[in-house]
Design a protein around this motif. Structure first.
Motif, PDB file in Angstrom:
ATOM      1  N   SER A 633       0.856  -1.191   0.000  1.00 47.18           N
ATOM      2  CA  SER A 633       0.000   0.000   0.000  1.00 47.18           C
ATOM      3  C   SER A 633       0.887   1.234   0.000  1.00 47.18           C
ATOM      4  O   SER A 633       1.713   1.416   0.900  1.00 47.18           O
ATOM      5  N   LEU A 634       0.719   2.073  -1.005  1.00 49.20           N
ATOM      6  CA  LEU A 634       1.451   3.342  -1.016  1.00 49.20           C
ATOM      7  C   LEU A 634       0.539   4.476  -0.576  1.00 49.20           C
ATOM      8  O   LEU A 634       0.915   5.646  -0.623  1.00 49.20           O
ATOM      9  N   THR A 635      -0.657   4.133  -0.133  1.00 47.49           N
ATOM     10  CA  THR A 635      -1.608   5.157   0.300  1.00 47.49           C
ATOM     11  C   THR A 635      -1.850   5.126   1.809  1.00 47.49           C
ATOM     12  O   THR A 635      -2.501   6.015   2.341  1.00 47.49           O
ATOM     13  N   ALA A 636      -1.311   4.097   2.494  1.00 51.23           N
ATOM     14  CA  ALA A 636      -1.522   4.013   3.943  1.00 51.23           C
ATOM     15  C   ALA A 636      -0.902   5.215   4.637  1.00 51.23           C
ATOM     16  O   ALA A 636      -1.500   5.824   5.537  1.00 51.23           O
ATOM     17  N   TYR A 637       0.322   5.525   4.227  1.00 48.21           N
ATOM     18  CA  TYR A 637       1.025   6.724   4.708  1.00 48.21           C
ATOM     19  C   TYR A 637       1.546   7.463   3.483  1.00 48.21           C
ATOM     20  O   TYR A 637       2.445   6.979   2.805  1.00 48.21           O
ATOM     21  N   PRO A 638       0.968   8.618   3.181  1.00 49.88           N
ATOM     22  CA  PRO A 638       1.427   9.339   1.992  1.00 49.88           C
ATOM     23  C   PRO A 638       2.926   9.638   2.084  1.00 49.88           C
ATOM     24  O   PRO A 638       3.432   9.945   3.166  1.00 49.88           O
ATOM     25  N   ARG A 641       7.871   5.275   0.407  1.00 50.79           N
ATOM     26  CA  ARG A 641       8.283   4.585  -0.819  1.00 50.79           C
ATOM     27  C   ARG A 641       7.856   3.111  -0.786  1.00 50.79           C
ATOM     28  O   ARG A 641       7.621   2.507  -1.830  1.00 50.79           O
ATOM     29  N   THR A 642       7.784   2.554   0.428  1.00 45.07           N
ATOM     30  CA  THR A 642       7.402   1.145   0.569  1.00 45.07           C
ATOM     31  C   THR A 642       6.581   0.979   1.843  1.00 45.07           C
ATOM     32  O   THR A 642       6.940   1.548   2.895  1.00 45.07           O
ATOM     33  N   TYR A 643       5.485   0.224   1.741  1.00 41.91           N
ATOM     34  CA  TYR A 643       4.708  -0.171   2.925  1.00 41.91           C
ATOM     35  C   TYR A 643       4.079  -1.489   2.507  1.00 41.91           C
ATOM     36  O   TYR A 643       3.046  -1.522   1.833  1.00 41.91           O
ATOM     37  N   ARG A 644       4.707  -2.559   2.837  1.00 41.77           N
ATOM     38  CA  ARG A 644       4.403  -3.806   2.155  1.00 41.77           C
ATOM     39  C   ARG A 644       4.625  -4.993   3.080  1.00 41.77           C
ATOM     40  O   ARG A 644       5.633  -5.057   3.776  1.00 41.77           O
ATOM     41  N   ASP A 661       6.321 -13.645   8.658  1.00 41.24           N
ATOM     42  CA  ASP A 661       5.723 -12.324   8.451  1.00 41.24           C
ATOM     43  C   ASP A 661       6.854 -11.330   8.198  1.00 41.24           C
ATOM     44  O   ASP A 661       7.641 -11.041   9.092  1.00 41.24           O
ATOM     45  N   THR A 662       6.926 -10.833   6.978  1.00 43.29           N
ATOM     46  CA  THR A 662       7.990  -9.884   6.620  1.00 43.29           C
ATOM     47  C   THR A 662       7.339  -8.554   6.242  1.00 43.29           C
ATOM     48  O   THR A 662       6.571  -8.499   5.277  1.00 43.29           O
ATOM     49  N   PHE A 663       7.610  -7.531   7.035  1.00 40.53           N
ATOM     50  CA  PHE A 663       7.026  -6.207   6.770  1.00 40.53           C
ATOM     51  C   PHE A 663       8.145  -5.289   6.318  1.00 40.53           C
ATOM     52  O   PHE A 663       9.101  -5.061   7.049  1.00 40.53           O
TER      53      PHE A 663
END
Ligand SMILES: [Zn+2]
Ligand SMILES: [Zn+2]
Length: 1001
Positions: A633-638, A641-644, A661-663
């Motif tokens: 998600s690139l919209t969770a936190y404007p 570059r990565t939120y995955r 679980d890899t965040f």
């Protein structure tokens, strides 16, 4: 009179009835033919006789209530209605002790008395009925100022000199206790007991009439409806809102009898009941006599004929209600569209009814404040999977309303301008979504404002599948109905529906024959806009299910993008807090329950993420024992570059699985990954934490729930001051450690001899590790007192992180011996590749390699990999199996899994939605003609914020079919439904279909 003349006369009567401006002339929802069928079925079938008897028994109470008493049950405008007594102060006697009995805890404790379910105290202490009766005006309506004030005293302290003489006395508008708190007991009673009693009476009487055709029930029901029509035009909630009374009005402060949202229930019950009993009062002279006498005594309108009484009910109740959709006093929102349709059909005046139904389909419905017409609800309110645009029960209520609407409109075949089944393809999915929302064919994740903490809920009711099967004849619906009915033909009957059928047992036989012996297994599934993706074992027996949430644009959301849940060992291992204590502006709701940090996800910048900002599935691979999903998600936190998050669930036996679980995150400051296991106690090994003697996770100087930051409010806080009893590492942590939660059995889910745990193995280097306690909502039965949170923090600005944790849900004895990170060599970003060994207690070793993008990697132990996801299982040091996804090579020693291509890739060249049962996408290049691709997941690459991955339902000559899952997103122009659709997949989009390969030895 001979029969011929009789028929002629009947025809003349019908003509006369029709000639007066299309007046209603017959019941619609239960017609004369349906009543006749019911009576025949009662004679033929035991179940039908039982259904009739139950209806008669339920209505018996009202049959023995006199017409005068029924009439007097209906209260009028000036007696307030309230949904709470005082939710902050609770009970005057036991205070917040009542909270655990839910949001609306009070129960009837006698005539105009409420009883506290916790301490048994009864309020108010005065004889309100005496005061009420002294306050009735010339129309029989309550006027507080007319009441005899001498009757307002505490009946337990009748002596005027007793200091308690005036305590706990409610004149209808509430009372003040010794502490100065207002409690609105009579208003609560009026809303929850009195009006619900009136509604039940109406329902039960209408039902008994429909199942017996005995006009005596219709008569009693009409007495109530006529009286409601007397008072309804004055009914208005707004003045009570101004006085501080509360109800369900979504903040608008308006309504009729009650708040504008829940008033819909009154519409549904009152208007349909009128229609059902209509035939039964045709020749009811006694009703005319009774209503006329009341009209004379109380100076009411014309009640001199049945036609006059019907016109009164229609004009002063049904049309009043319909008009309220236009002024907003009854809310025509997304979840309630069936109700005005039912009212319009109950009204049953040819031209007027058609106009009201047209209004529901008009782009301007319901009024200028917002528009929610049927086409919009059925095409955009529903998503491709048939779920509504809100979380949990709100979303299912929304789709259920459209399901009801389809059936309601079927009762009025004259209206042909719109056909819900033919015109709106998403509606079909709405009949199956209750199943797809369930994990383990049972439990629905409590996403957003839904469910409660750690609750296992219940499987879906089977009736919706049965109703769907009736409309669509889809064998999947038959299978679902059969499974969820417990495979009982006698359960495949719709109460108050099938009894009206001429051949009521045919359907059950048909379904049983279609389904045969087939069992309903578990399916790993993903929902587009709703954003719930589930990986689960094939069998529900000892089943495990892992879900992740990446919903888009949903109402009643939490700030929970990428939060995960895990059902294993019969326990919710990562309980979401679920429904808040209260919605609205309740402080704990925004600051904690719906805030990011209370979820099992990553907090960035020490602020909350967006409300359902959307995410996109990058990989969905099912090849047991491996199941994997990767969501970005690139919209969770404007600005990030990565939120995955990449999740890999691996089965190690028929009863056990672990989760890797890899965040991964890049950008923003302070990355904090939060987990909460299934209890208020967590045991940590491999790491020593120091208690923080004071304060909260917000700091030693910040007390519980305090918001001392500049401009800090419940809607922008990190929520850290809701985390108490803090222990911290006090510095960086680079070694592996474990955290173990022993499941608490608050919901009687743990079997004798079982001891479920969740153990987390952390391989993440952090700047700080902390544990702290946070509280689930305390007014939901079975919710734990507190949960213990683990927070892994990587601090600084423009942080780049790769959090790697392994979740091990186990019973009594762990099945993992140790988890360790493996050395990797590659040219990619350091935070894009993780490799680990999961060493099982039985000596088996699993090697899991997780890459953000397909990457060529050398892993310690002589392993070569080129791809996105790989699994090697070693038994006695030998390769037992390999799995790889979106990869071309996985090699250990002389055992290798190789593939010429990692994925099918290309471009969408055309789409076709003309056949809603067969949506097709043309691909360049087309997929290889390989039937094993059917059932895999294809990802369409575009700029949409919501997921656009689809199951391949079939291969076509030049592309794929998504079957009856539509690729239509919504309308181009919300004000002009003829202007065409927008789509989830469009020509020019890229496509990616990662291939998953297996090797078993
Ligand atoms: Zn109490
Ligand atoms: Zn939540």
């Amino acid at each position: 009179m001979d029969l011929r003349i009789d028929i002629c006369l009947a025809a003349i009567v019908v003509l006369l009835a029709c000639s007066c401006a299309g007046a209603k002339d017959a019941s619609r929802f239960v017609t004369a033919q349906m009543r006749a069928n019911a009576l025949a079925n009662v004679g033929a079938y035991e179940w039908a006789a039982a259904e009739q008897k139950a209806a008669v028994d339920a209505a018996a109470r009202w049959l023995s209530t006199s017409d005068d008493e029924l009439w007097a049950m209906v209260t009028s405008q000036e007696l307030p209605r309230d949904v709470h007594t005082n939710k902050d102060a609770g009970c005057p006697n036991c205070g917040s002790g009542i909270a655990r009995f839910g949001n609306y805890p009070w129960r009837a404790g006698g005539d105009w008395k409420l009883e506290c379910p916790n301490c048994g105290a009864v309020y108010p202490k005065n004889d309100f009925r005496a005061f009420y009766e002294s306050a009735l005006d010339e129309h029989g309506c309550f006027r507080r100022e007319l009441g005899d004030k001498a009757l307002l005293f505490n009946a337990e302290h009748p002596d005027p000199n007793d200091p308690l003489h005036k305590l706990y006395v409610d004149d209808g508008y509430g009372l003040t206790d010794e502490k100065g708190n207002r409690h609105r007991f009579i208003a609560y009673y009026n809303s929850w007991i009195q009006w619900i009693r009136v509604r039940s009476a109406i329902d039960q009487l209408a039902r008994a009439y429909a199942l017996t055709a005995d006009a005596v029930y219709a008569h009693k029901c009409a007495v109530l409806l006529d009286r409601i029509a007397d008072v309804y035009p004055d009914m208005d909630f707004a003045p009570f809102h101004a006085l501080g009374f509360e109800h369900s009005h979504g903040g608008w402060g308006i309504g009729r009898i009650i708040g504008c949202l829940w008033e819909n229930d009154h519409v549904w019950h009152f208007t349909r009941a009128y229609d059902v009993i209509f035939d039964g009062i045709r020749g009811d002279d006694a009703l005319v006599a009774f209503c006329s006498a009341k009209a004379q005594q109380f100076n009411l309108g014309d009640k001199s004929s049945i036609e006059a009484i019907c016109r009164h009910i229609e004009d002063d109740l049904i049309v009043e209600m319909l008009n309220s959709y236009k002024d907003g006093r009854i809310d025509g929102n997304t979840a309630r569209i069936r109700n005005p349709a039912a009212a319009a059909i109950a009204l049953d005046r040819a031209d007027e009814t058609a106009q009201w139904l047209d209004y529901l389909f008009d782009p301007g419905y319901p009024h200028e404040k917002y528009q929610n017409p049927v086409p919009f609800l059925a095409m955009e309110g529903l998503d491709r999977d048939g779920m509504g645009s809100m979380c949990g029960g709100y979303g299912t209520m929304q789709k259920d309303s459209l399901i009801d609407l389809a059936e309601v409109m079927a009762a009025y075949p004259e209206y042909t301008a719109h056909n819900l089944v033919a015109d709106y393809p998403k509606l079909k999915q709405a009949f199956m979504i209750d199943h797809r929302l369930r994990c383990l064919n049972h439990v629905m994740p409590p996403i957003g404002d839904s469910g409660s903490t750690g609750n296992w809920g219940s499987p879906p009711g089977h009736h919706v599948f049965l109703r769907g099967y009736k409309l669509y004849k889809d064998p999947r619906m038959a299978a679902l109905a059969w499974h969820y009915s417990g495979r009982k033909p006698e359960a495949l009957r719709l109460p108050f529906v099938d009894i009206f059928d001429a051949a009521p047992e045919a359907l059950a036989g048909e379904i049983a024959a279609i389904v045969g012996d087939a069992e309903l297994g578990l399916v790993s599934d993903h929902l587009g806009r709703y954003g719930q993706a589930v990986l689960q074992t094939q069998s529900a027996q000892d089943g495990r299910a892992l879900w992740i949430h990446h919903g888009f644009g949903k109402n009643h959301s939490h700030r929970d993008c990428m939060t995960i849940g895990l059902y294993a060992k019969n326990v919710d291992m990562l309980p979401d807090l679920g429904y808040p204590e209260y919605t609205g502006s309740w402080p704990k709701r925004g600051a904690w329950t719906s805030n990011t940090v209370s979820h099992n996800t990553l907090l960035v910048n020490d602020t909350a993420s967006g409300y359902s900002p959307g995410g996109r599935i990058e990989l969905f691979a099912i090849s047991p024992p491996l199941r994997a999903i990767d969501v970005s998600s690139l919209t969770a936190y404007p600005g990030m570059r990565t939120y995955r998050r990449s999740l890999v669930m691996v089965d190690v036996s028929p009863t056990d699985s672990y989760v890797v679980d890899t965040f991964r995150a890049r950008g923003g400051s302070n990355h904090r990954l939060s987990y909460n296991g299934p209890s208020g106690v967590a045991t940590i090994a491999g790491l020593t934490l120091q208690p923080q003697p004071t304060g909260t996770f917000a700091g030693p100087e910040v007390g519980f729930t305090e918001l001392p930051g500049e401009g800090e409010t419940t809607s922008n806080t990190s929520g850290f001051s809701y985390l108490y009893d803090v222990q911290r590492s006090g510095g960086p942590v680079s070694s592996a450690y474990t955290v173990d939660w022993k499941g608490e059995d608050l919901r009687k889910r743990i079997k004798e001899g079982s001891e479920p745990h969740l153990r987390l193995h952390s391989l993440t280097a952090s700047d700080e590790v902390a544990v702290a306690s946070g509280d689930p909502p305390q007014n939901k039965g079975g919710n734990p007192r507190s949960l213990r949170y683990l927070i892994q923090s990587r601090l600084g600005d423009d942080v780049e992180s790769q959090f790697v944790n392994v979740l091990e849900p186990y019973d009594t004895t762990p099945f993992i011996g140790r988890v360790r990170a493996l050395q990797v060599t590659h040219d990619a970003d350091a935070n894009s590749v993780a490799a680990l060994a999961v060493e099982l207690a039985d000596g088996t070793v699993d090697i899991v390699i997780s890459c953000e993008q397909p990457t060529a990697v050398q892993v310690e132990g002589g392993i070569e990999f080129n791809g996105q996801l790989g699994l090697i299982r070693l038994v006695d040091g030998e390769v037992k199996l390999m799995r790889m996804s979106n990869a071309t090579l996985l090699r250990r020693g002389d055992v290798a899994l190789m593939a010429p291509t990692a994925a099918c890739e290309g471009t969408v060249t055309a789409i076709d939605t003309t056949d809603p049962m067969n949506n097709t996408v043309t691909l360049d290049p087309p997929l290889p003609a390989d039937e094993s691709l059917v059932g895999t997941v294809i990802h369409f690459q575009n700029d949409l914020p919501l997921d656009t991955s689809f199951d391949v339902k079939a291969l076509t000559a030049d592309g794929i079919s998504t079957g009856d899952i539509t690729i239509i997103r919504g309308f181009v122009d919300k004000k002009n439904f003829d202007a065409g659709y927008t789509y989830l997949v469009n020509p020019g989009d890229g496509y990616l279909l990662p291939l998953t390969r297996a090797l078993d030895r």
